[in-house]
Scaffold this motif. Structure first.
Motif, PDB file in Angstrom:
ATOM      1  N   ASP A  14       0.869  -1.182   0.000  1.00  0.00           N
ATOM      2  CA  ASP A  14       0.000   0.000   0.000  1.00  0.00           C
ATOM      3  C   ASP A  14       0.905   1.230   0.000  1.00  0.00           C
ATOM      4  OD1 ASP A  14      -1.957  -1.884   0.183  1.00  0.00           O
ATOM      5  OD2 ASP A  14      -2.672  -1.307   2.172  1.00  0.00           O
ATOM      6  N   GLU A  16       1.813   4.614   0.472  1.00  0.00           N
ATOM      7  CA  GLU A  16       1.405   5.819   1.205  1.00  0.00           C
ATOM      8  C   GLU A  16       2.563   6.184   2.109  1.00  0.00           C
ATOM      9  OE1 GLU A  16      -1.787   3.682   3.103  1.00  0.00           O
ATOM     10  OE2 GLU A  16      -0.756   3.706   5.023  1.00  0.00           O
ATOM     11  N   HIS A  87      -5.328   2.792  -4.178  1.00  0.00           N
ATOM     12  CA  HIS A  87      -5.628   2.839  -2.741  1.00  0.00           C
ATOM     13  C   HIS A  87      -6.531   4.052  -2.475  1.00  0.00           C
ATOM     14  CE1 HIS A  87      -5.050   1.639   1.347  1.00  0.00           C
ATOM     15  NE2 HIS A  87      -4.114   2.483   1.687  1.00  0.00           N
ATOM     16  N   HIS A  91      -6.808   8.765   0.988  1.00  0.00           N
ATOM     17  CA  HIS A  91      -6.728   7.930   2.193  1.00  0.00           C
ATOM     18  C   HIS A  91      -7.804   8.239   3.215  1.00  0.00           C
ATOM     19  CE1 HIS A  91      -4.791   5.220   5.162  1.00  0.00           C
ATOM     20  NE2 HIS A  91      -4.363   4.641   4.063  1.00  0.00           N
ATOM     21  N   PRO A 127      -8.648   2.225   2.199  1.00  0.00           N
ATOM     22  CA  PRO A 127      -7.823   2.570   3.351  1.00  0.00           C
ATOM     23  C   PRO A 127      -8.356   1.878   4.613  1.00  0.00           C
ATOM     24  CG  PRO A 127      -8.263   4.530   2.051  1.00  0.00           C
ATOM     25  CD  PRO A 127      -9.085   3.423   1.456  1.00  0.00           C
ATOM     26  N   HIS A 228       3.508  -1.692   4.038  1.00  0.00           N
ATOM     27  CA  HIS A 228       3.605  -0.282   3.650  1.00  0.00           C
ATOM     28  C   HIS A 228       5.084   0.107   3.558  1.00  0.00           C
ATOM     29  CE1 HIS A 228      -0.068  -0.770   6.119  1.00  0.00           C
ATOM     30  NE2 HIS A 228      -0.631   0.000   5.201  1.00  0.00           N
TER      31      HIS A 228
HETATM   32 ZN    ZN Z   1      -3.480   2.794   3.659  1.00  0.00          ZN
END
Ligand code: ZN
Length: 288
Positions: A14, A16, A87, A91, A127, A228
């Protein structure tokens, strides 16, 4: 390991940054995001390098907000043979949005990623796995927006997300739309989260490996693992004022994750979500 157990598992990231994590939302206003030190590029550089060394192609659920600021990162994901997926844009939890707001978010992210990456975007991950019994309309919206699969309904009990009674494995939820839930292990009549994230950092590596092997061998199903970029970054700036629980969840064993990931990539066979579950690769799209 027996040949029959060499199922391909799905590796998902993911994309971010550390300040966009839902648990930090009460401490960092979205309007402050632009002033934060971004670390996603350097962390992604290490992850992409690791995948290249292992010759593994993965799926990257990428935030529209990140794609807009780091288009070269999006292009690199595609150029290196990975699947580009969504994604959402900003978010926000799907469960915090109205139907119209959710449609805008997922439509904007898909168009943006396809424009920059030149690859059709079929996959979506909400998210914080924020699709569940209370907002299943989100699946209709994803289907209308042209997505082909979602990986958003986590069949576990957790204080921030989860639908403990949802199906554990990939299934058709709408015509043309599949839900591919994060992996759980059925143990003592409960679903144990076995899909990575904070649990991968918390549990000893051998336990994480055992859980995934159980899913492959006992259930005969491919597992879905997620992480992540900030989870391999012990040097990320600390966020002041967060609770002990949030701090623990975010930082526990963060200095060991990269090494564990390296082992995980060796111990299992890995691939892209689209190839495993749709049995085809998202095609190129012409960039305007
Ligand atoms: Zn996320």
């Amino acid at each position: 390991m027996l040949q029959a157990t060499r199922l391909i598992n799905a590796l998902t990231i993911d994309v971010e940054d550390y300040f966009q994590v839902s648990a930090f939302a009460p401490h960092i206003a979205r309007t402050e995001w632009d002033q934060r030190e971004c670390r996603v590029e350097r962390n992604m550089d290490r992850i992409l390098g690791l995948l290249a060394r292992h010759q593994i192609q993965a799926t990257f659920f990428t935030l529209g907000w990140i794609a807009e600021r780091y288009p070269q990162l999006v292009r690199r994901i595609v150029e290196e043979g990975h699947e580009l997926a969504s994604h959402g844009y900003g978010h926000q939890r799907a469960s915090d949005l109205s139907r119209d707001e959710f449609r805008d978010d997922v439509t904007r992210a898909k168009a943006l990623l396809e424009d920059i990456g030149g690859q059709a975007v079929w996959g979506y991950r909400a998210p914080s796995f924020s699709i569940g019994d209370a907002n299943l309309w989100a699946l209709d919206v994803l289907q209308e927006a042209g997505y082909r699969y979602s990986s958003s309904i986590y069949p576990v009990r957790h204080d921030h997300y989860g639908s403990p009674d949802a199906p554990r494995f990939a299934h058709q939820v709408r015509p043309g739309l599949m839900e591919v839930p994060p992996t759980t292990l059925r143990l003592f009549s409960r679903n144990l989260p076995s899909s990575g994230g904070g649990y991968f950092r918390l549990f000893p590596y051998a336990l994480s490996r055992w859980m995934l092997r159980q899913v492959n061998q006992r259930d005969g199903e491919s597992a879905i693992f997620y992480m992540h970029p900030w989870e391999i970054d012990p040097q990320q700036p600390r966020i002041p004022g967060v609770s002990l629980k949030t701090r623990f969840r975010h930082y526990v064993n963060i200095d060991r994750t990269e090494q564990r990931l390296d082992r995980l990539l060796s111990d299992f066979a890995w691939g892209r979500m689209d190839e495993i579950f749709l049995r085809e690769r998202a095609p190129e799209v012409s960039v305007a």
